[in-house]
Design a protein around this motif. Structure first.
Motif, mmCIF file in Angstrom:
data_model
loop_
_atom_site.group_PDB
_atom_site.id
_atom_site.type_symbol
_atom_site.label_atom_id
_atom_site.label_comp_id
_atom_site.label_asym_id
_atom_site.label_seq_id
_atom_site.Cartn_x
_atom_site.Cartn_y
_atom_site.Cartn_z
ATOM 1 N N THR A 85 0.871 -1.169 0.000
ATOM 2 C CA THR A 85 0.000 0.000 0.000
ATOM 3 C C THR A 85 0.910 1.222 0.000
ATOM 4 O O THR A 85 1.974 1.209 0.621
ATOM 5 N N SER A 86 0.519 2.268 -0.712
ATOM 6 C CA SER A 86 1.429 3.395 -0.867
ATOM 7 C C SER A 86 0.674 4.711 -0.946
ATOM 8 O O SER A 86 -0.555 4.753 -1.063
ATOM 9 N N LEU A 87 1.447 5.789 -0.906
ATOM 10 C CA LEU A 87 0.933 7.146 -0.975
ATOM 11 C C LEU A 87 1.528 7.856 -2.191
ATOM 12 O O LEU A 87 2.677 7.611 -2.557
ATOM 13 N N ASP A 110 10.392 6.521 0.198
ATOM 14 C CA ASP A 110 10.025 5.544 -0.824
ATOM 15 C C ASP A 110 10.858 4.282 -0.624
ATOM 16 O O ASP A 110 11.454 4.085 0.445
ATOM 17 N N LEU A 111 10.928 3.422 -1.615
ATOM 18 C CA LEU A 111 11.603 2.137 -1.443
ATOM 19 C C LEU A 111 13.107 2.262 -1.233
ATOM 20 O O LEU A 111 13.729 1.382 -0.644
ATOM 21 N N ASP A 146 5.797 11.219 -9.674
ATOM 22 C CA ASP A 146 5.482 9.881 -10.184
ATOM 23 C C ASP A 146 5.948 8.767 -9.242
ATOM 24 O O ASP A 146 5.857 7.583 -9.579
ATOM 25 N N ASP A 147 6.426 9.122 -8.059
ATOM 26 C CA ASP A 147 6.934 8.126 -7.108
ATOM 27 C C ASP A 147 5.789 7.586 -6.250
ATOM 28 O O ASP A 147 4.730 8.206 -6.127
ATOM 29 N N LYS A 148 6.015 6.412 -5.664
ATOM 30 C CA LYS A 148 5.107 5.838 -4.676
ATOM 31 C C LYS A 148 5.827 5.808 -3.333
ATOM 32 O O LYS A 148 6.948 5.305 -3.249
ATOM 33 N N PHE A 149 5.181 6.329 -2.314
ATOM 34 C CA PHE A 149 5.812 6.476 -1.011
ATOM 35 C C PHE A 149 5.167 5.542 0.010
ATOM 36 O O PHE A 149 3.944 5.366 0.026
ATOM 37 N N GLY A 150 6.044 4.954 0.855
ATOM 38 C CA GLY A 150 5.550 4.014 1.848
ATOM 39 C C GLY A 150 4.933 4.683 3.056
ATOM 40 O O GLY A 150 3.944 4.200 3.616
ATOM 41 N N LYS A 151 5.516 5.824 3.459
ATOM 42 C CA LYS A 151 5.009 6.527 4.633
ATOM 43 C C LYS A 151 5.635 7.909 4.697
ATOM 44 O O LYS A 151 6.606 8.214 3.995
ATOM 45 N N VAL A 152 5.057 8.728 5.568
ATOM 46 C CA VAL A 152 5.604 10.040 5.902
ATOM 47 C C VAL A 152 5.799 10.061 7.405
ATOM 48 O O VAL A 152 4.948 9.560 8.158
ATOM 49 N N VAL A 153 6.922 10.590 7.861
ATOM 50 C CA VAL A 153 7.168 10.636 9.302
ATOM 51 C C VAL A 153 7.426 12.067 9.743
ATOM 52 O O VAL A 153 7.959 12.886 8.981
#
Length: 267
Positions: A85-87, A110-111, A146-153
């Motif tokens: 799942t991504s942002l 991101d990854l 255009d990136d997919k991000f896993g989380k924001v901290v």
């Protein structure tokens, strides 16, 4: 029957020195050799936990980890993604506006790397990770679209303290959960360690009735509630102790090993 052991890292599997004790290493290797899946569950990317995976010999084709606090389920040796799942940058835009209003920092992951949104001020997150991932300093405007991000901290005590007052446009899009007393993580909605484990267990035709989980912090609550055996460390926060089915010693007294030795009658 327990087929899978899920382990939080900081202050659970790891000692205060950020190491796995020899006793715990021995027990986990023994159980893994006996066919029990050992799954590390963390907010970190898989690149950052490779030394731990190598130490525990968790590098067979059936070895997976839960990373990004449930946002990614990855094969340990290859990093191949089983579930994700991504942002998007568009998803993060209202969070950036809120952070600017509140005066709190954000880092977007991101990854492969971390983007520090320095238009909000440089945070302490890079110092916290101690070189485990590369960092790029940029403004939100320059964040790749255009990136997919896993989380924001947000590495901010203020962010953690104010999370109960998050506006609806944030809570409707993100699952906001502290992973430390001064670190608030914004994950895709309905994402946590339990959701990642559910996907992994289903891959092996198992479910939560086959799961044992260990944890100490609020971001472990979901998997401890879901697990057939949910074990709270002695150093866990009160909310974790309250919902756990079992308790063990603290992370510096081999709490994980002590519980596993007794539960599985290890010599």
């Amino acid at each position: 029957m327990i087929t899978t052991i899920a382990l939080d890292l900081d202050n659970t599997l790891l000692t205060s020195e950020k190491t796995i004790s020899l006793r715990t290493e021995k027990v986990l290797k023994q159980l893994h050799d006996n066919g029990i899946r050992v799954v590390l569950c963390t907010g970190r990317p898989i690149k950052a936990i490779q030394p731990l995976l190598k130490q525990l010999n968790l590098l067979t084709p059936d070895d997976y980890s839960i990373t990004f606090n449930g946002g990614l389920v990855q094969q340990n040796a290859t990093g191949d993604i089983l579930a994700r799942t991504s942002l998007s940058k568009a998803d993060i835009k209202p969070l950036h506006a809120y952070a600017k209003q509140q005066g709190i920092p954000l880092d977007v992951i991101d990854l492969t790397q971390v983007f520090s949104l320095v238009d909000l001020g440089k945070s302490e997150y890079e110092a916290f990770l101690k070189g485990l991932m590369p960092f790029t300093d940029l403004s939100f405007a320059d964040l790749p679209a255009d990136d997919k991000f896993g989380k924001v901290v947000s590495a901010s005590t203020k962010a953690v303290d104010n999370r109960e007052q998050l506006p609806a446009e944030i809570t409707n899009k993100f699952h906001a959960v502290p992973s430390r007393r001064n670190l608030l993580e914004f994950l895709p909605q309905h994402t946590d360690k339990a959701s990642g484990l559910k996907q992994l267990l289903a891959h092996f035709d198992d479910d939560y009735s086959n799961l044992m989980a260990f944890g100490d912090e609020e971001n472990d609550l979901g998997m401890l509630k879901a697990a057939k055996v949910g074990v709270a460390m002695d150093n866990a926060i009160p909310a974790v102790k309250a919902i756990a089915t079992d308790h063990t010693l603290n992370n510096d007294d081999d709490g994980v090993a002590v519980f596993l030795e007794k539960y599985f009658s290890l010599v």
